[in-house]
Design a protein around this motif. Structure first.
Motif, PDB file in Angstrom:
ATOM      1  N   SER A 102      18.555   0.330  13.812  1.00 39.26           N
ATOM      2  CA  SER A 102      18.949   0.448  12.408  1.00 39.26           C
ATOM      3  C   SER A 102      18.063  -0.374  11.487  1.00 39.26           C
ATOM      4  O   SER A 102      18.078  -0.184  10.266  1.00 39.26           O
ATOM      5  N   ALA A 103      17.273  -1.290  12.059  1.00 38.85           N
ATOM      6  CA  ALA A 103      16.455  -2.164  11.216  1.00 38.85           C
ATOM      7  C   ALA A 103      14.997  -2.238  11.646  1.00 38.85           C
ATOM      8  O   ALA A 103      14.141  -2.555  10.823  1.00 38.85           O
ATOM      9  N   GLY A 104      14.705  -1.952  12.900  1.00 33.48           N
ATOM     10  CA  GLY A 104      13.358  -2.183  13.411  1.00 33.48           C
ATOM     11  C   GLY A 104      12.469  -0.973  13.481  1.00 33.48           C
ATOM     12  O   GLY A 104      11.330  -1.056  13.967  1.00 33.48           O
ATOM     13  N   ILE A 105      12.951   0.187  13.002  1.00 35.94           N
ATOM     14  CA  ILE A 105      12.180   1.418  13.090  1.00 35.94           C
ATOM     15  C   ILE A 105      11.865   1.926  11.693  1.00 35.94           C
ATOM     16  O   ILE A 105      12.742   2.008  10.832  1.00 35.94           O
ATOM     17  N   GLY A 106      10.597   2.281  11.468  1.00 31.16           N
ATOM     18  CA  GLY A 106      10.185   2.923  10.225  1.00 31.16           C
ATOM     19  C   GLY A 106       9.745   4.346  10.516  1.00 31.16           C
ATOM     20  O   GLY A 106       8.940   4.570  11.429  1.00 31.16           O
ATOM     21  N   LEU A 107      10.282   5.298   9.775  1.00 36.28           N
ATOM     22  CA  LEU A 107      10.012   6.707  10.043  1.00 36.28           C
ATOM     23  C   LEU A 107       9.345   7.351   8.846  1.00 36.28           C
ATOM     24  O   LEU A 107       9.888   7.339   7.734  1.00 36.28           O
ATOM     25  N   VAL A 108       8.157   7.921   9.068  1.00 36.87           N
ATOM     26  CA  VAL A 108       7.451   8.692   8.055  1.00 36.87           C
ATOM     27  C   VAL A 108       7.776  10.163   8.292  1.00 36.87           C
ATOM     28  O   VAL A 108       7.393  10.735   9.314  1.00 36.87           O
ATOM     29  N   PHE A 109       8.501  10.758   7.352  1.00 39.50           N
ATOM     30  CA  PHE A 109       8.922  12.141   7.517  1.00 39.50           C
ATOM     31  C   PHE A 109       7.805  13.105   7.143  1.00 39.50           C
ATOM     32  O   PHE A 109       6.910  12.792   6.351  1.00 39.50           O
ATOM     33  N   GLN A 110       7.911  14.325   7.691  1.00 40.60           N
ATOM     34  CA  GLN A 110       6.935  15.365   7.399  1.00 40.60           C
ATOM     35  C   GLN A 110       7.164  15.952   6.006  1.00 40.60           C
ATOM     36  O   GLN A 110       6.217  16.262   5.287  1.00 40.60           O
ATOM     37  N   ALA A 111       8.421  16.082   5.593  1.00 37.56           N
ATOM     38  CA  ALA A 111       8.748  16.687   4.315  1.00 37.56           C
ATOM     39  C   ALA A 111       8.765  15.641   3.210  1.00 37.56           C
ATOM     40  O   ALA A 111       8.766  14.437   3.461  1.00 37.56           O
ATOM     41  N   ASP A 124      10.342   5.354  -9.730  1.00 38.20           N
ATOM     42  CA  ASP A 124       8.890   5.377  -9.743  1.00 38.20           C
ATOM     43  C   ASP A 124       8.354   4.983  -8.365  1.00 38.20           C
ATOM     44  O   ASP A 124       9.123   4.661  -7.440  1.00 38.20           O
ATOM     45  N   VAL A 125       7.049   5.016  -8.236  1.00 36.08           N
ATOM     46  CA  VAL A 125       6.426   4.792  -6.931  1.00 36.08           C
ATOM     47  C   VAL A 125       6.760   3.413  -6.371  1.00 36.08           C
ATOM     48  O   VAL A 125       7.107   3.273  -5.184  1.00 36.08           O
ATOM     49  N   ALA A 126       6.683   2.370  -7.205  1.00 37.10           N
ATOM     50  CA  ALA A 126       7.001   1.028  -6.724  1.00 37.10           C
ATOM     51  C   ALA A 126       8.459   0.929  -6.297  1.00 37.10           C
ATOM     52  O   ALA A 126       8.784   0.325  -5.269  1.00 37.10           O
ATOM     53  N   GLU A 127       9.356   1.539  -7.077  1.00 38.23           N
ATOM     54  CA  GLU A 127      10.784   1.508  -6.745  1.00 38.23           C
ATOM     55  C   GLU A 127      11.068   2.299  -5.471  1.00 38.23           C
ATOM     56  O   GLU A 127      11.896   1.882  -4.651  1.00 38.23           O
ATOM     57  N   ASN A 128      10.390   3.434  -5.281  1.00 43.23           N
ATOM     58  CA  ASN A 128      10.543   4.190  -4.047  1.00 43.23           C
ATOM     59  C   ASN A 128      10.082   3.376  -2.848  1.00 43.23           C
ATOM     60  O   ASN A 128      10.733   3.383  -1.795  1.00 43.23           O
ATOM     61  N   THR A 129       8.980   2.667  -3.020  1.00 43.62           N
ATOM     62  CA  THR A 129       8.454   1.863  -1.920  1.00 43.62           C
ATOM     63  C   THR A 129       9.384   0.713  -1.568  1.00 43.62           C
ATOM     64  O   THR A 129       9.554   0.349  -0.398  1.00 43.62           O
ATOM     65  N   ALA A 130      10.029   0.157  -2.590  1.00 43.33           N
ATOM     66  CA  ALA A 130      10.934  -0.982  -2.382  1.00 43.33           C
ATOM     67  C   ALA A 130      12.323  -0.574  -1.917  1.00 43.33           C
ATOM     68  O   ALA A 130      13.090  -1.430  -1.447  1.00 43.33           O
ATOM     69  N   LEU A 131      12.658   0.710  -2.019  1.00 42.21           N
ATOM     70  CA  LEU A 131      14.039   1.144  -1.811  1.00 42.21           C
ATOM     71  C   LEU A 131      14.653   0.681  -0.494  1.00 42.21           C
ATOM     72  O   LEU A 131      15.777   0.155  -0.495  1.00 42.21           O
ATOM     73  N   PRO A 132      14.001   0.850   0.660  1.00 44.71           N
ATOM     74  CA  PRO A 132      14.642   0.388   1.906  1.00 44.71           C
ATOM     75  C   PRO A 132      14.902  -1.115   1.914  1.00 44.71           C
ATOM     76  O   PRO A 132      15.897  -1.572   2.483  1.00 44.71           O
ATOM     77  N   LEU A 133      14.016  -1.888   1.280  1.00 45.45           N
ATOM     78  CA  LEU A 133      14.208  -3.336   1.221  1.00 45.45           C
ATOM     79  C   LEU A 133      15.403  -3.682   0.340  1.00 45.45           C
ATOM     80  O   LEU A 133      16.203  -4.561   0.677  1.00 45.45           O
ATOM     81  N   VAL A 134      15.535  -2.970  -0.786  1.00 48.82           N
ATOM     82  CA  VAL A 134      16.666  -3.201  -1.685  1.00 48.82           C
ATOM     83  C   VAL A 134      17.970  -2.836  -0.996  1.00 48.82           C
ATOM     84  O   VAL A 134      18.968  -3.563  -1.069  1.00 48.82           O
ATOM     85  N   LEU A 135      17.976  -1.696  -0.306  1.00 47.92           N
ATOM     86  CA  LEU A 135      19.190  -1.255   0.380  1.00 47.92           C
ATOM     87  C   LEU A 135      19.580  -2.212   1.502  1.00 47.92           C
ATOM     88  O   LEU A 135      20.757  -2.312   1.856  1.00 47.92           O
ATOM     89  N   ALA A 136      18.589  -2.908   2.042  1.00 56.64           N
ATOM     90  CA  ALA A 136      18.865  -3.891   3.095  1.00 56.64           C
ATOM     91  C   ALA A 136      19.340  -5.225   2.527  1.00 56.64           C
ATOM     92  O   ALA A 136      19.632  -6.152   3.288  1.00 56.64           O
ATOM     93  N   GLY A 137      19.413  -5.314   1.182  1.00 57.85           N
ATOM     94  CA  GLY A 137      19.944  -6.519   0.559  1.00 57.85           C
ATOM     95  C   GLY A 137      18.920  -7.560   0.175  1.00 57.85           C
ATOM     96  O   GLY A 137      19.282  -8.677  -0.215  1.00 57.85           O
ATOM     97  N   ARG A 138      17.641  -7.217   0.241  1.00 63.19           N
ATOM     98  CA  ARG A 138      16.633  -8.197  -0.121  1.00 63.19           C
ATOM     99  C   ARG A 138      16.554  -8.342  -1.646  1.00 63.19           C
ATOM    100  O   ARG A 138      16.494  -7.337  -2.363  1.00 63.19           O
ATOM    101  N   PRO A 139      16.527  -9.557  -2.181  1.00 64.22           N
ATOM    102  CA  PRO A 139      16.417  -9.747  -3.630  1.00 64.22           C
ATOM    103  C   PRO A 139      15.133  -9.119  -4.175  1.00 64.22           C
ATOM    104  O   PRO A 139      14.102  -9.098  -3.485  1.00 64.22           O
ATOM    105  N   GLU A 140      15.207  -8.628  -5.408  1.00 64.73           N
ATOM    106  CA  GLU A 140      14.062  -7.931  -6.002  1.00 64.73           C
ATOM    107  C   GLU A 140      12.797  -8.779  -5.977  1.00 64.73           C
ATOM    108  O   GLU A 140      11.701  -8.279  -5.703  1.00 64.73           O
ATOM    109  N   ALA A 141      12.931 -10.068  -6.235  1.00 67.94           N
ATOM    110  CA  ALA A 141      11.757 -10.942  -6.265  1.00 67.94           C
ATOM    111  C   ALA A 141      11.043 -10.985  -4.909  1.00 67.94           C
ATOM    112  O   ALA A 141       9.829 -11.219  -4.853  1.00 67.94           O
TER     113      ALA A 141
END
Length: 220
Positions: free
Chosen positions: A76-85, A93-110
């Motif tokens: 649930s935490a140690g696997i990163g999956l790059v999807f085909q679709a 935006d692109v930065a927010e999309n990139t940060a999304l998994p970190l935010v969902l995991a509870g990491r502070p924005e900073a």
């Protein structure tokens, strides 16, 4: 090497969709172990079962028979999956999309800014940070999807045809980023592809045919 040094193990793992006369066997009894630092290409045409096997490795599908286990990581935490679709969130935006998994995991924005910036730089997408998905090309979107995985610094990177919709130069850059990130972190990298040129850049190749994972070809 101890059992906990193995990240994921498939033992005679099979995956069937449907029942009875309409059942389709996507994966037949696969045996596979992935360890830290592995560089594995799973090669085969569309419909050969590559994506289904990757979904078993990621824990997105449960095997119909046999087992898949993760002795060396938390799936649930140690696997990163790059999807085909396409997988970017249109409203972010692109930065927010990139940060999304970190935010969902509870990491502070900073604490997301540096890994996001580093990941976007690695795939050559730093100049896209403020753009929405509708404002970038398909190739750029795929690079951002890769950056989103790299920002998480997973121990196992699973990439499903990550270069399939890209031109040769962009595809090579995406694979460069995956290999560089895996080398920096010691992560294992598994890439499904139908492109022999992509497969040739990974250390080990396994072919799939009609859902069957064939013998290992070590090209180190």
């Amino acid at each position: 090497m101890s059992g906990t040094d193995v990240l994921v193990v498939c033992e005679n793992a099979a995956l069937t969709f449907g029942r009875g006369a309409t059942a389709v066997v996507a994966v037949h009894g696969a045996d596979l172990s992935i360890r830290p630092g592995d560089r594995l290409a799973i090669v085969g045409p569309s419909g050969s079962g590559k994506s289904s096997l990757l979904h078993l490795l990621a824990g997105l599908e449960r095997p119909t028979s046999g087992t898949v286990s993760w002795p060396g990581l938390d799936p649930s935490a140690g696997i990163g999956l790059v999807f085909q679709a396409d997988s970017l969130v249109p409203a972010l935006d692109v930065a927010e999309n990139t940060a999304l998994p970190l935010v969902l995991a509870g990491r502070p924005e900073a604490q997301t800014r540096r890994p996001v910036a580093d990941a976007l730089d690695l795939v050559g997408a730093s100049d896209l940070a403020d753009r929405l998905p509708e404002e970038i090309s398909g190739g750029q979107a795929q690079r951002v999807a890769v950056a989103r995985v790299l920002a998480q610094q997973p121990r196992l990177i699973l990439a499903d045809e990550p270069t399939g919709r890209l031109d040769h130069a962009t595809g090579a850059r995406v694979l460069d980023a995956l290999l560089t990130a895996a080398d920096r972190t010691g992560a294992a990298l598994v890439v499904t592809t139908h492109d022999p040129a992509i497969a040739a850049r990974l250390t080990v190749r396994r072919a799939m045919h009609d859902g069957r994972l064939l013998a290992q070809e070590d090209v180190s």
